[in-house]
Scaffold this motif. Structure first.
Motif, mmCIF file in Angstrom:
data_model
loop_
_atom_site.group_PDB
_atom_site.id
_atom_site.type_symbol
_atom_site.label_atom_id
_atom_site.label_comp_id
_atom_site.label_asym_id
_atom_site.label_seq_id
_atom_site.Cartn_x
_atom_site.Cartn_y
_atom_site.Cartn_z
ATOM 1 N N ILE A 1 33.739 -13.772 -3.818
ATOM 2 C CA ILE A 1 32.690 -13.957 -4.827
ATOM 3 C C ILE A 1 31.564 -14.825 -4.280
ATOM 4 C CG2 ILE A 1 32.182 -15.181 -6.981
ATOM 5 C CD1 ILE A 1 33.156 -12.613 -7.746
ATOM 6 N N ALA A 2 31.938 -15.908 -3.608
ATOM 7 C CA ALA A 2 30.910 -16.789 -3.026
ATOM 8 C C ALA A 2 30.050 -15.997 -2.044
ATOM 9 C CB ALA A 2 31.571 -17.976 -2.326
ATOM 10 N N ARG A 3 30.695 -15.196 -1.230
ATOM 11 C CA ARG A 3 29.962 -14.404 -0.233
ATOM 12 C C ARG A 3 29.016 -13.421 -0.931
ATOM 13 N NH1 ARG A 3 34.142 -11.804 2.370
ATOM 14 N NH2 ARG A 3 34.452 -13.621 3.705
ATOM 15 N N ALA B 1 23.592 -23.593 1.215
ATOM 16 C CA ALA B 1 23.663 -24.081 -0.166
ATOM 17 C C ALA B 1 24.845 -23.458 -0.910
ATOM 18 C CB ALA B 1 22.356 -23.782 -0.893
ATOM 19 N N THR B 2 25.068 -22.159 -0.684
ATOM 20 C CA THR B 2 26.171 -21.487 -1.369
ATOM 21 C C THR B 2 27.521 -22.046 -0.903
ATOM 22 O OG1 THR B 2 24.800 -19.504 -1.367
ATOM 23 C CG2 THR B 2 27.092 -19.235 -2.013
ATOM 24 N N LYS C 1 32.209 -25.484 -1.999
ATOM 25 C CA LYS C 1 33.068 -26.296 -1.137
ATOM 26 C C LYS C 1 33.779 -25.432 -0.085
ATOM 27 C CE LYS C 1 33.697 -30.112 -4.332
ATOM 28 N NZ LYS C 1 32.580 -29.643 -5.191
ATOM 29 N N LEU C 2 33.009 -24.537 0.500
ATOM 30 C CA LEU C 2 33.515 -23.706 1.590
ATOM 31 C C LEU C 2 32.701 -24.035 2.834
ATOM 32 C CD1 LEU C 2 33.545 -20.292 -0.329
ATOM 33 C CD2 LEU C 2 35.562 -21.626 0.314
ATOM 34 N N THR C 3 33.104 -23.459 3.972
ATOM 35 C CA THR C 3 32.278 -23.618 5.164
ATOM 36 C C THR C 3 31.388 -22.385 5.308
ATOM 37 O OG1 THR C 3 33.757 -22.467 6.677
ATOM 38 C CG2 THR C 3 34.177 -24.826 6.305
ATOM 39 N N VAL C 4 30.329 -22.564 6.093
ATOM 40 C CA VAL C 4 29.436 -21.454 6.352
ATOM 41 C C VAL C 4 30.201 -20.300 7.007
ATOM 42 C CG1 VAL C 4 27.489 -20.764 7.802
ATOM 43 C CG2 VAL C 4 27.364 -22.863 6.459
ATOM 44 N N ASP C 5 31.138 -20.648 7.883
ATOM 45 C CA ASP C 5 31.924 -19.610 8.555
ATOM 46 C C ASP C 5 32.791 -18.811 7.579
ATOM 47 O OD1 ASP C 5 30.868 -20.011 11.015
ATOM 48 O OD2 ASP C 5 32.400 -21.448 11.659
ATOM 49 N N ASP C 6 33.236 -19.462 6.516
ATOM 50 C CA ASP C 6 33.990 -18.713 5.494
ATOM 51 C C ASP C 6 33.138 -17.555 4.974
ATOM 52 O OD1 ASP C 6 36.215 -20.337 5.569
ATOM 53 O OD2 ASP C 6 35.482 -21.683 3.986
ATOM 54 N N LEU C 7 31.860 -17.849 4.752
ATOM 55 C CA LEU C 7 30.986 -16.830 4.176
ATOM 56 C C LEU C 7 30.666 -15.731 5.193
ATOM 57 C CD1 LEU C 7 28.510 -18.897 1.982
ATOM 58 C CD2 LEU C 7 30.663 -17.833 1.371
ATOM 59 N N TYR C 8 30.494 -16.126 6.460
ATOM 60 C CA TYR C 8 30.228 -15.121 7.478
ATOM 61 C C TYR C 8 31.473 -14.290 7.793
ATOM 62 C CZ TYR C 8 25.841 -17.489 8.671
ATOM 63 O OH TYR C 8 24.592 -18.026 8.635
ATOM 64 N N GLY C 9 32.640 -14.915 7.593
ATOM 65 C CA GLY C 9 33.892 -14.335 8.087
ATOM 66 C C GLY C 9 34.449 -13.235 7.222
ATOM 67 N N SER C 10 35.728 -12.932 7.446
ATOM 68 C CA SER C 10 36.286 -11.758 6.796
ATOM 69 C C SER C 10 37.352 -12.090 5.761
ATOM 70 C CB SER C 10 36.870 -10.813 7.854
ATOM 71 O OG SER C 10 37.835 -11.509 8.586
ATOM 72 N N SER C 11 37.478 -13.366 5.379
ATOM 73 C CA SER C 11 38.504 -13.700 4.390
ATOM 74 C C SER C 11 38.264 -12.915 3.108
ATOM 75 C CB SER C 11 38.469 -15.190 4.059
ATOM 76 O OG SER C 11 39.137 -15.394 2.824
ATOM 77 N N ARG C 12 39.338 -12.421 2.535
ATOM 78 C CA ARG C 12 39.201 -11.592 1.350
ATOM 79 C C ARG C 12 39.755 -12.282 0.112
ATOM 80 N NH1 ARG C 12 37.364 -6.987 1.414
ATOM 81 N NH2 ARG C 12 36.402 -6.558 3.388
ATOM 82 N N SER C 13 40.027 -13.591 0.205
ATOM 83 C CA SER C 13 40.517 -14.243 -1.000
ATOM 84 C C SER C 13 39.412 -14.139 -2.046
ATOM 85 C CB SER C 13 40.868 -15.696 -0.723
ATOM 86 O OG SER C 13 39.719 -16.500 -0.817
ATOM 87 N N GLN C 14 39.826 -14.020 -3.287
ATOM 88 C CA GLN C 14 38.896 -13.738 -4.373
ATOM 89 C C GLN C 14 37.739 -14.731 -4.415
ATOM 90 O OE1 GLN C 14 39.135 -11.058 -6.018
ATOM 91 N NE2 GLN C 14 37.523 -11.385 -7.537
ATOM 92 N N SER C 15 38.064 -16.031 -4.260
ATOM 93 C CA SER C 15 37.009 -17.026 -4.417
ATOM 94 C C SER C 15 35.993 -16.941 -3.280
ATOM 95 C CB SER C 15 37.620 -18.427 -4.494
ATOM 96 O OG SER C 15 38.356 -18.686 -3.323
#
Ligand code: ADP
Ligand code: MG
Length: 439
Positions: free
Chosen positions: A374-376, A351-352, A357-371
């Motif tokens: 925050i979502a993570r 849901a998050t 408008k991100l992928t689930v992998d974005d949230l699991y992953g290590s990207s450090r972009s601000q947006s």
């Protein structure tokens, strides 16, 4: 950065923390001392272990610096006069006592199906240290009595054997102690503290996940104790084979003795626990009310006790009768929440991700972009708020992050929700979304 008069410095691991502190303490303290009092942005500094620094070494600026109060950290406070030695805050507690909590004894531990075996093993270990099972490894979810059992072993053994040396330590304290000992060249005192004992009780070993140097120190402590027929008792939220971020040789040692779990108590045990608690607190609570509480709060003994306290506090504050209707009113929130609470972490993360408008992998992953960060953090916040997963488990879910990162995310989002309308709206909208989708 500087926060509340304290300068925070992030380092990637315990060893760096120790070495850095050892070499840089005096120069930093001296530099801070030279700044005039009224201009000084910081009078103390803290070295904070932030394992995420490794993965983010060359990416964007660190948005998730963890406040030191939440993680293994060392604080040094400026001396009041230049003659005084720096005060080491985290070692203020006494080193000589056993650190046992007298509230946690076998006498007030209620036995049921869910903990019968763990209880029997704990008693056996207290009666015959290093002769029954060594180590004894007790695992189970939060709030099911592991810490209570650990203290009870120490208490009972001390009543049986006068002069026996018992020491209780949380894994977090052990870590801090280890870091301090290196920083201060007091390695031998550290060793003595943990090796000159007959029973070492170490709580929540999962805290050492990914902390290689502290694990190494524990490994040596463990071996020394075991070789000398000294008892070790360990607790964890998962069985040894599920302890990620531990060396195999450590995990296999945990399996040398006896492994037992504590489970969620059945209804009868829950009622018995409430009776015992009411008795010891001299609370007069009708049977039907206790049964009601035991029915609605089912999976965690800490929450069970909390509900009992809430109900009786409400009654005495309002000078009203403690009856069923009062209990129902007071516990309504808890129950409603519990119903709505049946959301899986996967639902939350999906849901998050969708919302942002991100992928689930974005949230699991290590990207450090601000947006993404925050979502993570919002996803972590919701996992903490809406599921019963422990902090370390939530951390594992999000690409094996440290539990302190989850703690920090939770605090940060809680704070931001009060300050920023947009964050509040985002969290509320995702929550509504979760409710709408059912479970
Ligand atoms: P854990 O360490 O597994 O998270 P704790 O040992 O802190 O859980 O237990 C949480 C609370 O529940 C404590 O106040 C403890 O005294 C109480 N408790 C747990 N198990 C029992 C039991 N079998 N009988 C009585 N009280 C219990
Ligand atoms: Mg505990």
């Amino acid at each position: 950065g500087v926060m509340g008069g304290t300068l925070y410095l992030d380092v990637p691991n315990d060893l760096t923390a120790a070495q850095f502190t050892k070499r840089m303490r005096m120069p930093i303290m001296e530099a801070l001392a030279k700044v005039p009092q009224d201009e000084a942005p910081a009078s103390t500094f803290r070295v904070v272990v932030n394992p995420e620094l490794i993965e983010s070494a060359d990416s964007e600026p660190e948005p998730e610096a963890i406040p030191a109060t939440m993680t293994a950290a060392q604080t040094f406070t400026l001396p009041r006069s230049p003659l005084e030695e720096p005060v080491e805050v985290s070692s203020a507690a006494s080193r000589t006592d056993t650190r046992l909590n007298p509230k946690y004894t076998f006498d007030n531990f209620v036995i049921g199906q869910s903990n019968r075996f763990a209880h029997a093993a704990a008693v056996a270990v207290a009666e015959a240290p290093a002769k029954a099972y060594n180590p004894l490894f007790v695992y189970g979810d939060s709030g099911l009595g592991k810490t209570h059992l650990l203290h009870a072993i120490g208490d009972y053994a001390m009543s049986l054997y006068s002069g026996i040396r018992v020491r209780y330590v949380s894994s977090e304290e052990f870590t801090n102690d280890f870091i301090n000992s290196i920083a201060n060249n007091r390695g031998s005192a550290f060793q003595a503290r943990y090796r000159d004992v007959d029973i070492l009780l170490i709580d929540d070993i999962q805290f050492l996940q990914g902390r290689a140097e502290t694990q190494e120190a524990f490994f040596h402590t463990f071996n020394t104790l075991h070789d000398h027929d000294k008892q070790v008792v360990i607790t964890s939220d998962v069985p040894p084979k599920h302890l990620t971020g531990f060396e195999d040789r450590m995990r296999s040692r945990f399996e040398w003795g006896l492994i037992t779990d504590v489970q969620a108590p059945d209804l009868e045990t829950r009622i018995a626990i409430l009776r015992k608690k009411a008795q010891s607190e001299r609370l007069h609570i009708p049977d039907e009310v206790m049964e009601y509480i035991a029915t609605v709060v089912s999976s965690n003994i800490r929450e069970l006790e909390g509900a009992l306290i809430r109900v009786s506090a409400f009654a005495s504050l309002n000078r009203s009768n403690l009856d069923m209707s009062l209990a129902q009113t007071v516990l309504r929130d808890i129950i409603d929440q519990d119903d709505a609470n049946v959301v899986s972490p996967t639902d939350i993360i999906t849901a998050t991700a969708q919302y942002f408008k991100l992928t689930v992998d974005d949230l699991y992953g290590s990207s450090r972009s601000q947006s993404v960060a925050i979502a993570r953090q919002i996803a972590m916040y919701l996992c903490r708020e809406r599921t019963s997963l422990s902090l370390p488990k939530i951390g594992q879910l999000f690409g094996n992050r440290d539990h302190t990162t989850v703690m920090y995310a939770y605090k940060k989002i809680s704070d931001l929700m009060k300050e920023r309308r947009s964050i509040y709206n985002q969290v509320t909208e995702i929550t509504t979304q979760l409710g709408r989708n059912g479970r």
